[in-house]
Design a protein around this motif. Structure first.
Motif, PDB file in Angstrom:
ATOM      1  N   ASP A   2       0.685  -2.234  -2.376  1.00 50.01           N
ATOM      2  CA  ASP A   2       1.986  -1.930  -1.801  1.00 50.01           C
ATOM      3  C   ASP A   2       2.998  -2.978  -2.235  1.00 50.01           C
ATOM      4  N   THR A   3       4.261  -2.646  -2.066  1.00 47.64           N
ATOM      5  CA  THR A   3       5.338  -3.582  -2.359  1.00 47.64           C
ATOM      6  C   THR A   3       6.345  -3.562  -1.216  1.00 47.64           C
ATOM      7  N   GLN A 157      -2.189   5.345   1.354  1.00 46.19           N
ATOM      8  CA  GLN A 157      -0.861   5.085   0.810  1.00 46.19           C
ATOM      9  C   GLN A 157       0.230   5.723   1.672  1.00 46.19           C
ATOM     10  N   PHE A 167       6.390  -0.308   0.986  1.00 42.75           N
ATOM     11  CA  PHE A 167       6.401   0.849   0.106  1.00 42.75           C
ATOM     12  C   PHE A 167       5.040   1.023  -0.558  1.00 42.75           C
ATOM     13  N   VAL A 169       2.412   2.104  -3.561  1.00 45.47           N
ATOM     14  CA  VAL A 169       2.534   2.069  -5.024  1.00 45.47           C
ATOM     15  C   VAL A 169       2.359   3.456  -5.633  1.00 45.47           C
ATOM     16  N   ASP A 170       1.905   4.401  -4.844  1.00 48.71           N
ATOM     17  CA  ASP A 170       1.766   5.781  -5.291  1.00 48.71           C
ATOM     18  C   ASP A 170       3.125   6.470  -5.171  1.00 48.71           C
ATOM     19  N   ASP A 171       3.757   6.745  -6.302  1.00 51.53           N
ATOM     20  CA  ASP A 171       5.099   7.339  -6.307  1.00 51.53           C
ATOM     21  C   ASP A 171       5.126   8.760  -5.767  1.00 51.53           C
ATOM     22  N   GLU A 172       3.965   9.382  -5.653  1.00 45.69           N
ATOM     23  CA  GLU A 172       3.925  10.761  -5.181  1.00 45.69           C
ATOM     24  C   GLU A 172       3.896  10.855  -3.660  1.00 45.69           C
ATOM     25  N   GLU A 174       5.267  10.935  -0.073  1.00 45.36           N
ATOM     26  CA  GLU A 174       6.565  11.247   0.532  1.00 45.36           C
ATOM     27  C   GLU A 174       6.890  10.212   1.603  1.00 45.36           C
ATOM     28  N   GLN A 185      17.200  -0.770  -0.307  1.00 44.64           N
ATOM     29  CA  GLN A 185      16.559  -1.809  -1.108  1.00 44.64           C
ATOM     30  C   GLN A 185      17.608  -2.597  -1.885  1.00 44.64           C
TER      31      GLN A 185
END
Length: 214
Positions: A2-3, A157, A167, A169-172, A174, A185
């Motif tokens: 995560d970030t 995630q 956040f 790290v998996d961009d998918e 929702e 941000q």
């Protein structure tokens, strides 16, 4: 896995009620107008606290110790962890300090009636990356890899935003609806290179500990 961006947050409702303009920068936190109003978690006892220390080092270079001397002289309070700062001392949670170290996502969790009562100061942020891996020589590497795979799974995630304020790290995945409106941000963050951190981490933490224990 995560970030997130560790940033100073303010209780905007408290400042409005007091008729006081909120701070907007790291410099402002040493202004007498904000004496005894800021609480942060410790650099040796929490990752957000370490991130805040690094943000001051990145912003002030070799003058960071002088900044911390001014910050502490202005009544900044240092507590063990993020939970202590946010849920005990922060005015949003019933405490007496309307400035707290938290995350850029935190305002998405203080929404009532379609408005957030807190705001992240986006000029104070330091990017934090949390990771997991398999140690060389681990007795159970297959089990360790399974844990890493689990941390990266869609279910875990998807749970990170609401459970850890970070956040995925998996961009998918929702994101929660409130994040689009209130989890702003920063365009850029204070930076200290990984090499500098590796070379000076112990030195910096020792100096910080001496400053905060006086």
């Amino acid at each position: 896995m995560d970030t997130g961006n560790v940033c100073v947050n303010v209780d905007t409702d408290w400042f409005a009620a007091e008729g006081l303009e909120p701070p907007g920068s790291l410099d402002d936190l040493t202004d007498p107008a904000y004496q005894d109003l800021f609480v942060t978690s410790g650099a040796t006892t929490s990752t957000p606290g370490m991130a805040f220390l690094l943000s001051t080092i990145g912003a002030y270079g070799e003058g960071w110790t002088g900044y911390w001397e001014d910050l502490l002289a202005n009544g900044a309070k240092v507590v063990k962890g993020w939970e202590d700062a946010y849920y005990v001392d922060f005015t949003y949670s019933g405490g007496d300090r309307p400035i707290v170290l938290s995350y850029d996502t935190s305002p998405a969790f203080t929404v009532e009636g379609g408005e957030s009562s807190t705001r992240a100061l986006l000029d104070t942020c330091f990017r934090q990356v949390e990771y997991a891996g398999v140690l060389e020589g681990a007795q159970n590497p297959e089990g360790a890899r399974a844990v890493v795979d689990w941390l990266l799974s869609p279910a875990v995630q998807a749970a990170l935003p609401t459970s850890m304020y970070v956040f995925p790290v998996d961009d998918e995945v929702e994101l929660p609806a409130d994040w689009a409106a209130f989890a702003a941000q920063p365009d850029s963050t204070v930076e200290v290179t990984p090499e500098e951190i590796a070379d000076h981490r112990r030195e910096w933490l020792t100096a910080w500990s001496e400053l905060t224990s006086r």
